[in-house]
Design a protein around this motif. Structure first.
Motif, mmCIF file in Angstrom:
data_model
loop_
_atom_site.group_PDB
_atom_site.id
_atom_site.type_symbol
_atom_site.label_atom_id
_atom_site.label_comp_id
_atom_site.label_asym_id
_atom_site.label_seq_id
_atom_site.Cartn_x
_atom_site.Cartn_y
_atom_site.Cartn_z
ATOM 1 N N GLY A 18 0.811 -1.205 0.000
ATOM 2 C CA GLY A 18 0.000 0.000 0.000
ATOM 3 C C GLY A 18 0.842 1.251 0.000
ATOM 4 N N PRO A 19 0.200 2.396 -0.225
ATOM 5 C CA PRO A 19 0.927 3.664 -0.214
ATOM 6 C C PRO A 19 1.663 3.865 1.110
ATOM 7 C CG PRO A 19 -1.315 3.952 -1.014
ATOM 8 C CD PRO A 19 -1.240 2.564 -0.479
ATOM 9 N N ARG A 20 2.719 4.620 1.041
ATOM 10 C CA ARG A 20 3.565 4.785 2.225
ATOM 11 C C ARG A 20 2.831 5.483 3.369
ATOM 12 N NH1 ARG A 20 9.920 5.550 1.017
ATOM 13 N NH2 ARG A 20 10.209 3.535 -0.019
ATOM 14 N N TYR A 21 1.957 6.430 3.044
ATOM 15 C CA TYR A 21 1.232 7.095 4.130
ATOM 16 C C TYR A 21 0.286 6.115 4.828
ATOM 17 C CZ TYR A 21 -3.153 7.514 1.459
ATOM 18 O OH TYR A 21 -4.316 7.254 0.779
ATOM 19 N N ALA A 50 9.374 12.284 10.121
ATOM 20 C CA ALA A 50 9.955 12.144 8.784
ATOM 21 C C ALA A 50 11.392 11.636 8.873
ATOM 22 C CB ALA A 50 9.898 13.481 8.050
ATOM 23 N N GLU A 51 12.159 12.152 9.836
ATOM 24 C CA GLU A 51 13.544 11.719 10.003
ATOM 25 C C GLU A 51 13.607 10.267 10.470
ATOM 26 O OE1 GLU A 51 15.212 14.485 12.724
ATOM 27 O OE2 GLU A 51 15.362 16.124 11.257
ATOM 28 N N LEU A 52 12.708 9.867 11.378
ATOM 29 C CA LEU A 52 12.714 8.505 11.912
ATOM 30 C C LEU A 52 12.367 7.464 10.855
ATOM 31 C CD1 LEU A 52 10.907 9.000 15.363
ATOM 32 C CD2 LEU A 52 13.299 8.366 15.002
ATOM 33 N N THR A 53 11.437 7.825 9.971
ATOM 34 C CA THR A 53 10.915 6.856 9.004
ATOM 35 C C THR A 53 11.526 6.973 7.620
ATOM 36 O OG1 THR A 53 9.103 8.359 8.417
ATOM 37 C CG2 THR A 53 8.699 6.793 10.220
ATOM 38 N N GLY A 54 12.225 8.072 7.345
ATOM 39 C CA GLY A 54 12.758 8.290 6.014
ATOM 40 C C GLY A 54 11.701 8.702 5.017
ATOM 41 N N VAL A 58 5.226 15.505 3.752
ATOM 42 C CA VAL A 58 3.895 15.434 3.127
ATOM 43 C C VAL A 58 3.262 14.084 3.419
ATOM 44 C CG1 VAL A 58 2.654 15.411 0.941
ATOM 45 C CG2 VAL A 58 4.460 17.098 1.312
ATOM 46 N N THR A 59 4.048 13.014 3.302
ATOM 47 C CA THR A 59 3.549 11.664 3.582
ATOM 48 C C THR A 59 3.167 11.528 5.051
ATOM 49 O OG1 THR A 59 4.913 10.709 1.826
ATOM 50 C CG2 THR A 59 4.138 9.213 3.546
ATOM 51 N N VAL A 60 4.028 12.034 5.938
ATOM 52 C CA VAL A 60 3.745 11.979 7.382
ATOM 53 C C VAL A 60 2.472 12.742 7.698
ATOM 54 C CG1 VAL A 60 4.546 12.747 9.645
ATOM 55 C CG2 VAL A 60 6.145 11.636 8.060
#
Length: 256
Positions: A18-21, A50-54, A58-60
């Motif tokens: 599925g999409p990353r978000y 964002a830093e933790l997940t890469g 926008v996705t976060v």
């Protein structure tokens, strides 16, 4: 396990799921379900997530917006995103004139009051108008934080003529129990309900963030004789109460 460890992308972020978000939303939901993110806990800021997940911010942001839409997360302006308290909401009927203590006892919840004010005072202009008092008369006034299940639910500020409540110190739990013992319990009331944002003082008393949603209720209660017996202004937590009213279709002759 900390939320930083739980969000390590090597453990959950992959292709074809599925999409990353959506993947991030599901991972955060798992963190809430497993108690890694406890009720009322704050989420790391978008930049940190964002830093933790890469992932991109926008996705976060899109993942968090989905959690907000689902009611799992609440966002507080200037404070961030928080896990919604999973405590059950209380439904209170608007068709019956009952006290807070009676409502909570029926639900099996233990009640407690923290007193803010209790005594006999000179009436305010608003109290004089509501209760039909003269400027030279006194008013019995009680104000308290009402708690149920160990959680502050509402702030009640009640005013009554002193010939109806001569000694406010008699009120230890239910005001209506004291009035009923004297044969002076109200039999009907008019309530005005308004949506508000809690100011700093009331938010602190209710243990929530300033500016969150609340309900303001003004109640004017009457004896069987038609005399005003009570004027109460209450402030309720918006996340703890649902007020329910039963509506019936009017008679055909009333629709003409």
């Amino acid at each position: 396990m900390t939320i930083t460890e739980f969000l390590n992308p090597q453990d959950w972020l992959g292709q074809g799921t599925g999409p990353r978000y959506v993947q991030l939303r599901r991972r955060l939901e798992e963190a809430i379900e497993q108690g890694i993110l406890a009720p009322n806990a704050s989420l790391p800021p978008e930049r940190e997530l964002a830093e933790l997940t890469g992932l991109s911010r926008v996705t976060v942001r899109k993942a968090i917006q989905e959690l907000v839409a689902k009611g799992a997360i609440v966002q507080r302006q200037g404070s961030g995103s928080f896990v919604r308290d999973a405590s059950p909401r209380v439904e209170q009927s608007l068709s019956a004139l009952t006290s807070f203590s009676e409502d909570m006892q029926r639900r099996g919840l233990e009640t407690r009051s923290t007193w803010l004010e209790r005594g006999v005072f000179m009436p305010s202009p608003e109290e004089m108008v509501a209760l039909g008092l003269g400027a030279d008369e006194s008013v019995a006034r009680i104000a308290r934080i009402r708690e149920a299940g160990g959680k502050p639910m509402a702030i009640e500020r009640a005013a009554l003529p002193t010939d109806i409540l001569s000694n406010p110190l008699l009120v230890t739990t239910s005001l209506y129990e004291v009035l009923e013992a004297e044969g002076l319990r109200p039999v009907r009331a008019i309530q005005k309900i308004s949506a508000i944002n809690l100011d700093e003082d009331d938010a602190a008393l209710l243990d929530v963030e300033p500016g969150v949603a609340g309900l303001s209720i003004q109640r004017t209660s009457y004896l069987a004789s038609g005399r005003v017996a009570e004027f109460t202004r209450s402030t309720y937590r918006g996340d703890a109460y649902d007020f329910v009213a039963e509506l019936r279709l009017s008679n055909a002759k009333d629709k003409r």
